[in-house]
Write an enzyme that holds these catalytic residues in place. Sequence first.
Site, PDB file in Angstrom:
ATOM      1  N   LYS A  13      -4.769  -3.332 -11.129  1.00  0.00           N
ATOM      2  CA  LYS A  13      -5.897  -4.044 -10.517  1.00  0.00           C
ATOM      3  C   LYS A  13      -6.840  -3.074  -9.814  1.00  0.00           C
ATOM      4  O   LYS A  13      -8.050  -3.112 -10.008  1.00  0.00           O
ATOM      5  CB  LYS A  13      -5.385  -5.081  -9.501  1.00  0.00           C
ATOM      6  CG  LYS A  13      -4.399  -6.079 -10.085  1.00  0.00           C
ATOM      7  CD  LYS A  13      -3.873  -7.056  -9.038  1.00  0.00           C
ATOM      8  CE  LYS A  13      -3.102  -6.430  -7.890  1.00  0.00           C
ATOM      9  NZ  LYS A  13      -1.813  -5.797  -8.259  1.00  0.00           N
ATOM     10  N   ARG A  88      -2.606 -14.992  -3.069  1.00  0.00           N
ATOM     11  CA  ARG A  88      -1.258 -14.608  -3.473  1.00  0.00           C
ATOM     12  C   ARG A  88      -0.273 -15.759  -3.316  1.00  0.00           C
ATOM     13  O   ARG A  88       0.895 -15.612  -3.644  1.00  0.00           O
ATOM     14  CB  ARG A  88      -0.800 -13.459  -2.574  1.00  0.00           C
ATOM     15  CG  ARG A  88      -1.196 -12.073  -3.120  1.00  0.00           C
ATOM     16  CD  ARG A  88      -0.001 -11.283  -3.076  1.00  0.00           C
ATOM     17  NE  ARG A  88       0.213  -9.899  -2.938  1.00  0.00           N
ATOM     18  CZ  ARG A  88      -0.548  -8.845  -2.876  1.00  0.00           C
ATOM     19  NH1 ARG A  88      -1.822  -8.946  -2.870  1.00  0.00           N
ATOM     20  NH2 ARG A  88      -0.032  -7.651  -2.790  1.00  0.00           N
ATOM     21  N   ARG A 127       1.994   6.909  -8.034  1.00  0.00           N
ATOM     22  CA  ARG A 127       0.601   6.604  -7.668  1.00  0.00           C
ATOM     23  C   ARG A 127       0.082   7.460  -6.520  1.00  0.00           C
ATOM     24  O   ARG A 127       0.746   7.652  -5.507  1.00  0.00           O
ATOM     25  CB  ARG A 127       0.504   5.117  -7.280  1.00  0.00           C
ATOM     26  CG  ARG A 127      -0.800   4.758  -6.586  1.00  0.00           C
ATOM     27  CD  ARG A 127      -1.114   3.310  -6.700  1.00  0.00           C
ATOM     28  NE  ARG A 127      -0.268   2.447  -5.880  1.00  0.00           N
ATOM     29  CZ  ARG A 127      -0.429   1.127  -5.827  1.00  0.00           C
ATOM     30  NH1 ARG A 127      -1.370   0.532  -6.540  1.00  0.00           N
ATOM     31  NH2 ARG A 127       0.377   0.402  -5.074  1.00  0.00           N
ATOM     32  N   ARG A 160       0.986   5.660  -0.755  1.00  0.00           N
ATOM     33  CA  ARG A 160       1.247   4.545   0.142  1.00  0.00           C
ATOM     34  C   ARG A 160       2.706   4.533   0.576  1.00  0.00           C
ATOM     35  O   ARG A 160       3.593   4.790  -0.197  1.00  0.00           O
ATOM     36  CB  ARG A 160       0.897   3.227  -0.543  1.00  0.00           C
ATOM     37  CG  ARG A 160      -0.563   2.865  -0.381  1.00  0.00           C
ATOM     38  CD  ARG A 160      -0.966   1.730  -1.264  1.00  0.00           C
ATOM     39  NE  ARG A 160      -0.082   0.570  -1.135  1.00  0.00           N
ATOM     40  CZ  ARG A 160      -0.275  -0.553  -1.798  1.00  0.00           C
ATOM     41  NH1 ARG A 160      -1.296  -0.667  -2.636  1.00  0.00           N
ATOM     42  NH2 ARG A 160       0.546  -1.561  -1.640  1.00  0.00           N
ATOM     43  N   ARG A 171       8.455  -6.450  -3.207  1.00  0.00           N
ATOM     44  CA  ARG A 171       7.086  -6.825  -3.587  1.00  0.00           C
ATOM     45  C   ARG A 171       7.091  -7.607  -4.897  1.00  0.00           C
ATOM     46  O   ARG A 171       6.349  -8.573  -5.063  1.00  0.00           O
ATOM     47  CB  ARG A 171       6.210  -5.573  -3.686  1.00  0.00           C
ATOM     48  CG  ARG A 171       5.892  -4.975  -2.295  1.00  0.00           C
ATOM     49  CD  ARG A 171       5.500  -3.514  -2.358  1.00  0.00           C
ATOM     50  NE  ARG A 171       4.222  -3.281  -2.991  1.00  0.00           N
ATOM     51  CZ  ARG A 171       3.813  -2.089  -3.438  1.00  0.00           C
ATOM     52  NH1 ARG A 171       4.618  -1.038  -3.323  1.00  0.00           N
ATOM     53  NH2 ARG A 171       2.636  -1.960  -3.986  1.00  0.00           N
TER      54      ARG A 171
HETATM   55  P1  ADP Z   1      -2.421  -2.203  -8.561  1.00  0.00           P
HETATM   56  O1  ADP Z   1      -3.742  -2.093  -7.840  1.00  0.00           O
HETATM   57  O2  ADP Z   1      -2.385  -3.373  -9.510  1.00  0.00           O
HETATM   58  O3  ADP Z   1      -1.242  -2.185  -7.632  1.00  0.00           O
HETATM   59  P2  ADP Z   1      -3.092   0.443  -9.588  1.00  0.00           P
HETATM   60  O4  ADP Z   1      -4.383   0.194 -10.273  1.00  0.00           O
HETATM   61  O5  ADP Z   1      -3.145   1.144  -8.295  1.00  0.00           O
HETATM   62  O6  ADP Z   1      -2.249  -0.917  -9.488  1.00  0.00           O
HETATM   63  O7  ADP Z   1      -2.162   1.273 -10.606  1.00  0.00           O
HETATM   64  C1  ADP Z   1      -0.884   1.761 -10.227  1.00  0.00           C
HETATM   65  C2  ADP Z   1      -0.662   3.163 -10.790  1.00  0.00           C
HETATM   66  O8  ADP Z   1      -0.594   3.111 -12.213  1.00  0.00           O
HETATM   67  C3  ADP Z   1      -1.752   4.163 -10.456  1.00  0.00           C
HETATM   68  O9  ADP Z   1      -1.153   5.419 -10.226  1.00  0.00           O
HETATM   69  C4  ADP Z   1      -2.641   4.200 -11.701  1.00  0.00           C
HETATM   70  O10 ADP Z   1      -3.222   5.478 -11.892  1.00  0.00           O
HETATM   71  C5  ADP Z   1      -1.659   3.877 -12.815  1.00  0.00           C
HETATM   72  N1  ADP Z   1      -2.254   3.044 -13.859  1.00  0.00           N
HETATM   73  C6  ADP Z   1      -3.177   2.065 -13.693  1.00  0.00           C
HETATM   74  N2  ADP Z   1      -3.481   1.494 -14.882  1.00  0.00           N
HETATM   75  C7  ADP Z   1      -2.718   2.128 -15.809  1.00  0.00           C
HETATM   76  C8  ADP Z   1      -2.569   1.997 -17.226  1.00  0.00           C
HETATM   77  N3  ADP Z   1      -3.269   1.075 -17.912  1.00  0.00           N
HETATM   78  N4  ADP Z   1      -1.692   2.808 -17.844  1.00  0.00           N
HETATM   79  C9  ADP Z   1      -0.979   3.718 -17.153  1.00  0.00           C
HETATM   80  N5  ADP Z   1      -1.069   3.894 -15.826  1.00  0.00           N
HETATM   81  C10 ADP Z   1      -1.930   3.116 -15.151  1.00  0.00           C
HETATM   82  P1  ADP Z   2      -0.247  -4.091  -4.573  1.00  0.00           P
HETATM   83  O1  ADP Z   2      -0.849  -2.761  -4.854  1.00  0.00           O
HETATM   84  O2  ADP Z   2       1.227  -4.073  -4.483  1.00  0.00           O
HETATM   85  O3  ADP Z   2      -0.771  -5.183  -5.436  1.00  0.00           O
HETATM   86  P2  ADP Z   2      -1.673  -4.741  -2.081  1.00  0.00           P
HETATM   87  O4  ADP Z   2      -2.331  -3.489  -1.688  1.00  0.00           O
HETATM   88  O5  ADP Z   2      -2.502  -5.820  -2.680  1.00  0.00           O
HETATM   89  O6  ADP Z   2      -0.444  -4.409  -3.038  1.00  0.00           O
HETATM   90  O7  ADP Z   2      -0.895  -5.377  -0.849  1.00  0.00           O
HETATM   91  C1  ADP Z   2      -0.070  -4.600  -0.009  1.00  0.00           C
HETATM   92  C2  ADP Z   2       0.636  -5.515   0.986  1.00  0.00           C
HETATM   93  O8  ADP Z   2      -0.332  -6.197   1.793  1.00  0.00           O
HETATM   94  C3  ADP Z   2       1.472  -6.631   0.362  1.00  0.00           C
HETATM   95  O9  ADP Z   2       2.777  -6.201   0.051  1.00  0.00           O
HETATM   96  C4  ADP Z   2       1.443  -7.686   1.472  1.00  0.00           C
HETATM   97  O10 ADP Z   2       2.360  -7.369   2.502  1.00  0.00           O
HETATM   98  C5  ADP Z   2       0.052  -7.549   2.039  1.00  0.00           C
HETATM   99  N1  ADP Z   2      -0.920  -8.463   1.396  1.00  0.00           N
HETATM  100  C6  ADP Z   2      -2.010  -8.093   0.677  1.00  0.00           C
HETATM  101  N2  ADP Z   2      -2.702  -9.171   0.251  1.00  0.00           N
HETATM  102  C7  ADP Z   2      -2.024 -10.256   0.705  1.00  0.00           C
HETATM  103  C8  ADP Z   2      -2.217 -11.657   0.590  1.00  0.00           C
HETATM  104  N3  ADP Z   2      -3.254 -12.185  -0.092  1.00  0.00           N
HETATM  105  N4  ADP Z   2      -1.316 -12.479   1.208  1.00  0.00           N
HETATM  106  C9  ADP Z   2      -0.280 -11.983   1.901  1.00  0.00           C
HETATM  107  N5  ADP Z   2      -0.034 -10.674   2.032  1.00  0.00           N
HETATM  108  C10 ADP Z   2      -0.893  -9.804   1.447  1.00  0.00           C
END
Ligand code: ADP
Ligand code: ADP
Length: 213
Positions: A13, A88, A127, A160, A171
């Site tokens: 995302k 969420r 990441r 992170r 998570r």
């Molecule tokens: P999210 O925001 O859904 O938690 P991220 O976009 O931060 O996920 O992606 C998590 C990790 O995976 C990052 O290190 C990113 O560079 C990598 N990543 C994201 N998209 C892809 C993909 N399509 N294929 C391989 N690695 C990816």
């Molecule tokens: P990810 O990369 O795992 O998708 P986020 O960066 O979106 O994670 O979220 C990190 C943390 O922040 C979550 O594990 C949760 O504790 C909190 N969080 C983020 N968005 C929400 C939401 N919409 N509702 C509840 N908790 C949230």
Amino acid sequence: KRLILIGPPGSGKGTQSPIIKDEYCLCHLATGDMLRAAVAAKTPLGVKAKEAMDKGELVSDDLVVGIIDEAIKKPSCQKGFILDGFPRTVVQAEKLDEMLTKQGTKIDKVLNFAIDDAILEERITGRWIHPPSGRTYHTKYAPPKVLGIDDVSGEPLIQRKDDTAEVLKSRLEAFHRQTEPVIDYYNKKGVVSQLHAEKPPKEVTSEIQKSLS
Ligand code: ADP
Ligand code: ADP
Ligand code: ADP
């Protein structure tokens, strides 16, 4: 356009967001980023959110609904927005509907970053992030030119605190139990596009572009 990105941690995302944001000039609202900023600044909100975040559990609906309510009223978000990591829970989705109904608007599309859990541990533990720009790197799939440094700005990258295999387990549990029902909620409204989030980033980007055209 008013978009929602839903997917488990590591589904891509954050990687796709800057691309969609630039292409459609939308404001990007990531509740995770906003909460991490509040935790770092030790604001009252951050103090309340920290414990749940460290454990990989969701923070309370009231806290996040409050931040989103404030953010989507901003002038910069009137033309459209990307909600990344919100809603969420079904309660959050219902509250969001109420806010949008008041504004006379609605969600145009929900992008579902569908992916198998098995891939996510490697993505999460590798990441690296450049918080000011939202750029993501990965030690194996997208390494920066210099370890720990953003290619574009030369500024440091961070990892992170919750990006460990152990916290990922909670998570993912939270995702399956509390967030998957949100996908059903929007499926009933007929606004969900399913992405193949396990594919390389560029292929995911073109799937997104197709579903938004
Ligand atoms: P999210 O925001 O859904 O938690 P991220 O976009 O931060 O996920 O992606 C998590 C990790 O995976 C990052 O290190 C990113 O560079 C990598 N990543 C994201 N998209 C892809 C993909 N399509 N294929 C391989 N690695 C990816
Ligand atoms: P990810 O990369 O795992 O998708 P986020 O960066 O979106 O994670 O979220 C990190 C943390 O922040 C979550 O594990 C949760 O504790 C909190 N969080 C983020 N968005 C929400 C939401 N919409 N509702 C509840 N908790 C949230
Ligand atoms: P190019 O050199 O063709 O411009 P990129 O530098 O964008 O390509 O990406 C090189 C490879 O790394 C591609 O296979 C791409 O899918 C992958 N990649 C790019 N960004 C990420 C990311 N954030 N996470 C994981 N893989 C990525």
